[in-house]
Design an enzyme around this catalytic site. Sequence first.
Site, mmCIF file in Angstrom:
data_model
loop_
_atom_site.group_PDB
_atom_site.id
_atom_site.type_symbol
_atom_site.label_atom_id
_atom_site.label_comp_id
_atom_site.label_asym_id
_atom_site.label_seq_id
_atom_site.Cartn_x
_atom_site.Cartn_y
_atom_site.Cartn_z
ATOM 1 N N ASP A 62 -39.747 -23.273 -19.155
ATOM 2 C CA ASP A 62 -38.966 -22.063 -19.416
ATOM 3 C C ASP A 62 -37.658 -22.154 -18.641
ATOM 4 O OD1 ASP A 62 -39.805 -19.096 -20.634
ATOM 5 O OD2 ASP A 62 -38.219 -18.985 -19.142
ATOM 6 N N CYS A 121 -41.091 -14.785 -34.064
ATOM 7 C CA CYS A 121 -41.199 -13.329 -33.910
ATOM 8 C C CYS A 121 -40.007 -12.620 -34.538
ATOM 9 C CB CYS A 121 -41.342 -12.956 -32.435
ATOM 10 S SG CYS A 121 -39.897 -13.359 -31.436
#
Length: 396
Positions: free
Chosen positions: A250, A340
Site C-alpha cells: 500500500d 468498487c
Amino acid sequence: MQNSVVLVKGREKSLQRRHPWVFSKGIKKVNGNPGLGDTVEVLSHDGRWLGRGAYSPQSQIRVRLWSFDANDTIDESFFRRRIERAQAGRDALPREHEISGYRLVAAESDGLPGITIDRFNDVLVCQLLSAGADAWRDTLVKVLGDLYPECAIYERSDVDVRKKEGLAPTTGLLKGELPPQPMAIKENGLKLLVDVVTGHKTGYYLDQRDNRLASSRYVKDRSVLNCFSYSGGFGTYALKAGASRVVNADVSAPALALAKQNAELNGLDLSKAEFVEADVFKLLREYRDQGVQFDVIILDPPKFADSKAQLMGACRGYKDINMVAMQILKPGGTLLTYSCSGLMESNLFQKIVADAAIDAGRDAQIIERLSQAGDHPIGSAFPEGFYLKGLAVRVW
C-alpha cells in the site's frame, strides 16, 4: 403554495418503477420556493402525485425520493420506521458471522437516500451525502440516540460528493464519547482494527467482509500478494488461513502499520508477513521485471471512476493492473480482482479482465463471482446500489 416539482412528460416512468432519483433535466417546473434539503411533492406533467422527496437545487440529482406512499409524512417517525426496518434486515448478522461491525443503513437501497450508517461495536458512524440527509441530521441523531442509547454517534461526511449538493465537508462527534482509536471489531473469528476518525470512508471496508472470508479458500500454503492492502484485511485472513507468505502492499505507511497491528492482534506469524510501502502500479512492474511470482494476487484498488467522463480512464487503469498481475502469477495461480466503481458494469469489468489476460499472454478462467456483503443490499428498483464486483480467476 406547497413546494412541488412537475416533471417533463415521460419522465415519470422511472418513478413509477420506484427509482428514487429525479434529474434536473426531467423537471418542467418548480412550484413554491424549496430550499436546500426541503421536502417537495413530485408530480407528473399532468398533475398526478408520484412521490415525496428532498430538493437539492445545485445537484444534477435534483430530488431524491423519500417515499412513494402518499400517507408517509417525512418526519421523525418516518426515519425511525426506516431505521428499524434496516436493523431488522441485519439482526441475524452478529450471531451468524461473529461480527461486531456492519452496515446498518445503505442509503437508497434502504429507502434513506444519501444516508449511510455503519456500526462498529458501540459506535455509529454516519455519512450524510445529500441535501436531504444533511437537513435531517438533528432528527437522525435523535432517532439513533433513542434506538441505540448505548452508542456514540460520529459523523464522517468528509466526502467530495457533498460539493455537488452544495454542502461543505464535515466531521465530528454528534453524541456520546468515542472510545480510543483505533478500536478492534470482531469479524469471522478475527479481531480487526478500525479508526473511525482518520480511516478511509467510515473507518473500514465492511463491504468486502464476505470476500475476505471467501479468499481463505485459495491461500493455504500459497504465497499471496495483497495489493492496495489498506489495513491488511485480506492479508490477515490469508495468514490465518495458512498462507506460506503474505505481502501487503500500500502507498500509506499508517495503513501498513495498522495491517501489522492486525496480524499481531490475532497472534499470527509475522515471519510470514511483509509490509511494503509502494505505489502498487510501479511495484507490480518491478516484480515482473525481477521475475518475482506469487500463487495468489488480490487486487482491491480504490474507485477509479466517479463520473462517466472518467470511465474510459478507469477501464485503462483496471486493465493495466490486471494485466501485470497476471504476468507475475505462477501457472495455475489465482487472481482475486475487484472494482468498487459503481459506473463499472459487471460485463464491462469481465471484458476488461479478459482483455488483460490476452495482453498478458495468459489463459484465464473465471471460477467464482464475488459481490458486496449482504448488509450492503441492492434495492430492486435501484441497480446503482450494485457497485462492488469481483472475480476469482485461475490463470495459466
